[in-house]
Design a protein around this motif. Sequence first.
Motif, PDB file in Angstrom:
ATOM      1  N   LEU A  42      11.353 168.422  25.439  1.00  0.00           N
ATOM      2  CA  LEU A  42      12.249 168.099  26.561  1.00  0.00           C
ATOM      3  C   LEU A  42      13.458 167.279  26.134  1.00  0.00           C
ATOM      4  CD1 LEU A  42      12.532 168.612  29.548  1.00  0.00           C
ATOM      5  CD2 LEU A  42      11.254 166.515  29.994  1.00  0.00           C
ATOM      6  N   PRO A  43      13.325 166.179  25.358  1.00  0.00           N
ATOM      7  CA  PRO A  43      14.540 165.467  24.922  1.00  0.00           C
ATOM      8  C   PRO A  43      15.478 166.341  24.100  1.00  0.00           C
ATOM      9  CG  PRO A  43      12.597 164.097  24.586  1.00  0.00           C
ATOM     10  CD  PRO A  43      12.103 165.461  24.925  1.00  0.00           C
ATOM     11  N   LEU A  44      14.914 167.176  23.215  1.00  0.00           N
ATOM     12  CA  LEU A  44      15.761 168.074  22.428  1.00  0.00           C
ATOM     13  C   LEU A  44      16.466 169.080  23.327  1.00  0.00           C
ATOM     14  CD1 LEU A  44      16.789 169.212  19.744  1.00  0.00           C
ATOM     15  CD2 LEU A  44      14.666 170.535  19.591  1.00  0.00           C
ATOM     16  N   THR A  45      15.783 169.581  24.340  1.00  0.00           N
ATOM     17  CA  THR A  45      16.386 170.553  25.254  1.00  0.00           C
ATOM     18  C   THR A  45      17.550 169.934  26.023  1.00  0.00           C
ATOM     19  OG1 THR A  45      14.240 171.646  25.504  1.00  0.00           O
ATOM     20  CG2 THR A  45      15.912 172.105  27.171  1.00  0.00           C
ATOM     21  N   VAL A  46      17.352 168.711  26.536  1.00  0.00           N
ATOM     22  CA  VAL A  46      18.430 168.042  27.281  1.00  0.00           C
ATOM     23  C   VAL A  46      19.625 167.782  26.376  1.00  0.00           C
ATOM     24  CG1 VAL A  46      19.047 165.920  28.498  1.00  0.00           C
ATOM     25  CG2 VAL A  46      16.849 167.013  28.938  1.00  0.00           C
ATOM     26  N   LEU A  47      19.362 167.293  25.172  1.00  0.00           N
ATOM     27  CA  LEU A  47      20.448 166.991  24.237  1.00  0.00           C
ATOM     28  C   LEU A  47      21.210 168.248  23.845  1.00  0.00           C
ATOM     29  CD1 LEU A  47      21.858 164.894  22.408  1.00  0.00           C
ATOM     30  CD2 LEU A  47      20.118 165.377  20.683  1.00  0.00           C
ATOM     31  N   LEU A  48      20.497 169.293  23.476  1.00  0.00           N
ATOM     32  CA  LEU A  48      21.151 170.520  23.018  1.00  0.00           C
ATOM     33  C   LEU A  48      21.905 171.218  24.142  1.00  0.00           C
ATOM     34  CD1 LEU A  48      21.615 172.575  20.760  1.00  0.00           C
ATOM     35  CD2 LEU A  48      19.446 173.654  21.366  1.00  0.00           C
ATOM     36  N   LEU A  87      15.243 165.154  36.876  1.00  0.00           N
ATOM     37  CA  LEU A  87      14.439 165.641  35.753  1.00  0.00           C
ATOM     38  C   LEU A  87      13.659 164.499  35.096  1.00  0.00           C
ATOM     39  CD1 LEU A  87      13.632 167.920  33.813  1.00  0.00           C
ATOM     40  CD2 LEU A  87      15.668 167.364  32.466  1.00  0.00           C
ATOM     41  N   GLY A  88      14.288 163.306  35.001  1.00  0.00           N
ATOM     42  CA  GLY A  88      13.577 162.157  34.459  1.00  0.00           C
ATOM     43  C   GLY A  88      12.391 161.759  35.308  1.00  0.00           C
ATOM     44  N   GLY A  89      12.552 161.806  36.646  1.00  0.00           N
ATOM     45  CA  GLY A  89      11.426 161.508  37.534  1.00  0.00           C
ATOM     46  C   GLY A  89      10.306 162.516  37.398  1.00  0.00           C
ATOM     47  N   VAL A  90      10.672 163.798  37.305  1.00  0.00           N
ATOM     48  CA  VAL A  90       9.652 164.837  37.120  1.00  0.00           C
ATOM     49  C   VAL A  90       8.949 164.660  35.776  1.00  0.00           C
ATOM     50  CG1 VAL A  90       9.287 167.329  36.877  1.00  0.00           C
ATOM     51  CG2 VAL A  90      10.863 166.458  38.630  1.00  0.00           C
ATOM     52  N   THR A  91       9.709 164.289  34.751  1.00  0.00           N
ATOM     53  CA  THR A  91       9.121 164.050  33.427  1.00  0.00           C
ATOM     54  C   THR A  91       8.127 162.907  33.464  1.00  0.00           C
ATOM     55  OG1 THR A  91      11.157 164.839  32.394  1.00  0.00           O
ATOM     56  CG2 THR A  91       9.649 163.573  31.019  1.00  0.00           C
ATOM     57  N   PHE A  92       8.474 161.841  34.187  1.00  0.00           N
ATOM     58  CA  PHE A  92       7.550 160.714  34.316  1.00  0.00           C
ATOM     59  C   PHE A  92       6.259 161.141  35.011  1.00  0.00           C
ATOM     60  CE2 PHE A  92       5.944 157.202  36.940  1.00  0.00           C
ATOM     61  CZ  PHE A  92       5.623 156.304  35.939  1.00  0.00           C
ATOM     62  N   TYR A  93       6.377 161.908  36.084  1.00  0.00           N
ATOM     63  CA  TYR A  93       5.179 162.410  36.766  1.00  0.00           C
ATOM     64  C   TYR A  93       4.365 163.307  35.841  1.00  0.00           C
ATOM     65  CZ  TYR A  93       2.306 165.111  40.000  1.00  0.00           C
ATOM     66  OH  TYR A  93       1.253 165.736  40.619  1.00  0.00           O
ATOM     67  N   PHE A  94       5.038 164.129  35.077  1.00  0.00           N
ATOM     68  CA  PHE A  94       4.363 165.035  34.146  1.00  0.00           C
ATOM     69  C   PHE A  94       3.628 164.241  33.066  1.00  0.00           C
ATOM     70  CE2 PHE A  94       4.083 168.169  30.745  1.00  0.00           C
ATOM     71  CZ  PHE A  94       3.745 169.319  31.445  1.00  0.00           C
ATOM     72  N   ALA A  95       4.287 163.206  32.543  1.00  0.00           N
ATOM     73  CA  ALA A  95       3.657 162.397  31.497  1.00  0.00           C
ATOM     74  C   ALA A  95       2.497 161.580  32.031  1.00  0.00           C
ATOM     75  CB  ALA A  95       4.696 161.472  30.865  1.00  0.00           C
ATOM     76  N   ASN A  96       2.531 161.261  33.319  1.00  0.00           N
ATOM     77  CA  ASN A  96       1.490 160.410  33.898  1.00  0.00           C
ATOM     78  C   ASN A  96       0.294 161.193  34.416  1.00  0.00           C
ATOM     79  OD1 ASN A  96       0.439 157.877  34.738  1.00  0.00           O
ATOM     80  ND2 ASN A  96       1.099 158.316  36.829  1.00  0.00           N
ATOM     81  N   THR A  97       0.466 162.469  34.682  1.00  0.00           N
ATOM     82  CA  THR A  97      -0.623 163.255  35.280  1.00  0.00           C
ATOM     83  C   THR A  97      -1.019 164.466  34.443  1.00  0.00           C
ATOM     84  OG1 THR A  97       1.004 164.466  36.614  1.00  0.00           O
ATOM     85  CG2 THR A  97      -0.047 162.536  37.617  1.00  0.00           C
ATOM     86  N   VAL A  98      -0.043 165.301  34.107  1.00  0.00           N
ATOM     87  CA  VAL A  98      -0.365 166.575  33.453  1.00  0.00           C
ATOM     88  C   VAL A  98      -0.805 166.372  32.005  1.00  0.00           C
ATOM     89  CG1 VAL A  98       0.522 168.850  32.824  1.00  0.00           C
ATOM     90  CG2 VAL A  98       1.232 167.778  34.978  1.00  0.00           C
ATOM     91  N   ILE A  99      -0.053 165.559  31.251  1.00  0.00           N
ATOM     92  CA  ILE A  99      -0.389 165.363  29.840  1.00  0.00           C
ATOM     93  C   ILE A  99      -1.754 164.705  29.662  1.00  0.00           C
ATOM     94  CG2 ILE A  99       0.285 164.156  27.735  1.00  0.00           C
ATOM     95  CD1 ILE A  99       3.155 164.704  28.384  1.00  0.00           C
ATOM     96  N   PRO A 100      -2.115 163.635  30.405  1.00  0.00           N
ATOM     97  CA  PRO A 100      -3.476 163.098  30.270  1.00  0.00           C
ATOM     98  C   PRO A 100      -4.558 164.108  30.617  1.00  0.00           C
ATOM     99  CG  PRO A 100      -2.077 161.490  31.336  1.00  0.00           C
ATOM    100  CD  PRO A 100      -1.283 162.755  31.247  1.00  0.00           C
ATOM    101  N   ALA A 101      -4.305 164.930  31.656  1.00  0.00           N
ATOM    102  CA  ALA A 101      -5.306 165.940  32.019  1.00  0.00           C
ATOM    103  C   ALA A 101      -5.454 166.990  30.924  1.00  0.00           C
ATOM    104  CB  ALA A 101      -4.912 166.600  33.341  1.00  0.00           C
ATOM    105  N   SER A 370      14.496 158.550  28.286  1.00  0.00           N
ATOM    106  CA  SER A 370      15.166 159.166  27.137  1.00  0.00           C
ATOM    107  C   SER A 370      15.907 160.434  27.535  1.00  0.00           C
ATOM    108  CB  SER A 370      14.140 159.474  26.047  1.00  0.00           C
ATOM    109  OG  SER A 370      13.223 160.465  26.483  1.00  0.00           O
ATOM    110  N   CYS A 371      15.401 161.172  28.518  1.00  0.00           N
ATOM    111  CA  CYS A 371      16.105 162.377  28.974  1.00  0.00           C
ATOM    112  C   CYS A 371      17.474 162.026  29.551  1.00  0.00           C
ATOM    113  CB  CYS A 371      15.255 163.105  30.021  1.00  0.00           C
ATOM    114  SG  CYS A 371      13.683 163.728  29.397  1.00  0.00           S
ATOM    115  N   ILE A 372      17.550 160.934  30.308  1.00  0.00           N
ATOM    116  CA  ILE A 372      18.819 160.517  30.897  1.00  0.00           C
ATOM    117  C   ILE A 372      19.776 160.012  29.816  1.00  0.00           C
ATOM    118  CG2 ILE A 372      19.885 158.954  32.565  1.00  0.00           C
ATOM    119  CD1 ILE A 372      17.222 158.944  34.074  1.00  0.00           C
ATOM    120  N   ILE A 373      19.265 159.206  28.901  1.00  0.00           N
ATOM    121  CA  ILE A 373      20.117 158.636  27.855  1.00  0.00           C
ATOM    122  C   ILE A 373      20.638 159.725  26.920  1.00  0.00           C
ATOM    123  CG2 ILE A 373      20.113 157.117  25.831  1.00  0.00           C
ATOM    124  CD1 ILE A 373      18.259 155.274  27.334  1.00  0.00           C
ATOM    125  N   LEU A 374      19.783 160.666  26.540  1.00  0.00           N
ATOM    126  CA  LEU A 374      20.227 161.735  25.644  1.00  0.00           C
ATOM    127  C   LEU A 374      21.233 162.656  26.325  1.00  0.00           C
ATOM    128  CD1 LEU A 374      16.934 162.660  23.743  1.00  0.00           C
ATOM    129  CD2 LEU A 374      18.901 161.385  22.908  1.00  0.00           C
TER     130      LEU A 374
END
Length: 473
Positions: A42-48, A87-101, A370-374
């Motif tokens: 995701l960070p690479l996608t936003v940057l590129l 997108l940053g908010g969705v990423t936070f939700y994804f990192a907090n729920t989907v990735i742990p699962a 990081s998505c917003i900053i990149l």
Amino acid sequence: MFIFIFQTIWLFIDDIAGKGLDIIIIGKFLFYLMPNLTEKVLPLTVLLSSILTFGAMAENYEFAAMKASGISLQRSMLSLIALVTILGGVTFYFANTVIPASEQKIYNLRRNIAKVKPAAVIEEGVFSDFEGMNIKVDNKFGDNDKYLQNVIIHKKSNLQKNNTVIKANTGELISSEESDIIQLVLSDGYYYEELVPNAAEDRKHFPFAKAKFDTYTINIEVPENTQDLEEERNIRTDKMKNISRLKKDIDSIRENNLTVVGAFSKNIVTRLGAFTPLAENDSLTAESYTAPQRDSLPAGLKTEERVANTADILGLYQEYQQRQIISSASNAISNILNSVSGKKQDIENKYKIYNMHILSLHKKYALALSCIILFFVGAPLGAIIRKGGLGLPMVIAIVLFLTYYFIGVFAGNYAKEGNIHPVLGAWLSTLIMLPLGIFLTRRATADRGLMSFGHVWDTMAEGIRKRFKRKTP
């Protein structure tokens, strides 16, 4: 994305290749691994994408037309800023729920594959770790590869030493859906075990026991044995926990670590006898106590004067008593150092787990930011270089991302070992990109190049002209 997917398949190819697994299980295995690629992709996608988009617009003079119409760079970026924030908010939700699962799913799937297909974790021709044993077989055959040929097993003792070796011509893995036990039945083999005698003289002969057996059964306990590959188990690692669970566990782990360290410190102090309050002198027993005499001190001195006037406490005792005291003190110090050395690794592991929990907690926030900053790095950079396509923008994006990624990896590793604070380890790469984003945004807003050497060159040229200017008479 495909590059990272292939990298993941390459890392876990040993877990899925040649195990007799059907295509559905392999598909689930890869599907559960994909969410873990988010923090890389995701960070690479936003940057590129931001570099390519704004680079193409600058190359086609669209920004020049916007500026001629009175539209600034910030105004043209406004809608995309709102989109990236979402997108940053969705990423936070994804990192907090989907990735742990997904982490918990892949952990359970790998363990349950080993339970349903015990032979799947044993490879032919190499030693494989199988429930605390190192086992090697020359050939597997039969239903689910449960029959083994030419079996060699190395078993470790409680001290993690390889004291037992078992060799058998054939073996069979027996498991049942209703049982919590996997049986490894060996036939026609030998059992070798190194003995550790108590006497030091006997250890020099390296004694061992050897036994021949027709049938030897090893029972391996696997808790909650079931055929359901989607079975859920307890959350064990920091990557399987969401923010609320991480905060709760961080507090409990910290309190437990402090309790362990405090108890061990108290134990060592007690064994040393240090900081023990001195008992008050008893007038009834003080007169009856007589300390050993020291020949080097003048006769006629009282005991208190003899102690006060000597710097060598051992001098108060006879020679044979001195040797006993030195030997006793040396043994006590050696035992304490061994205890400290043995406990050191355990305490370091506990604090490493504590650091990993803090690191995982802050990485969830850092990934979203990081998505917003990149984006603020890529968008103005694309407007500055004024190049679209997959050439120069792709190279610049990859270089920036690799810098961001490797700084994060090194900082995370240092944070796990306790060399830097875990909070700094999680935020370091993002904090480094923040001033770069501010710098590039300001230069793109002022319509300046990436680096302007014109003023520096003019100053240097003027200094050279003044230095070598011909003097007039």
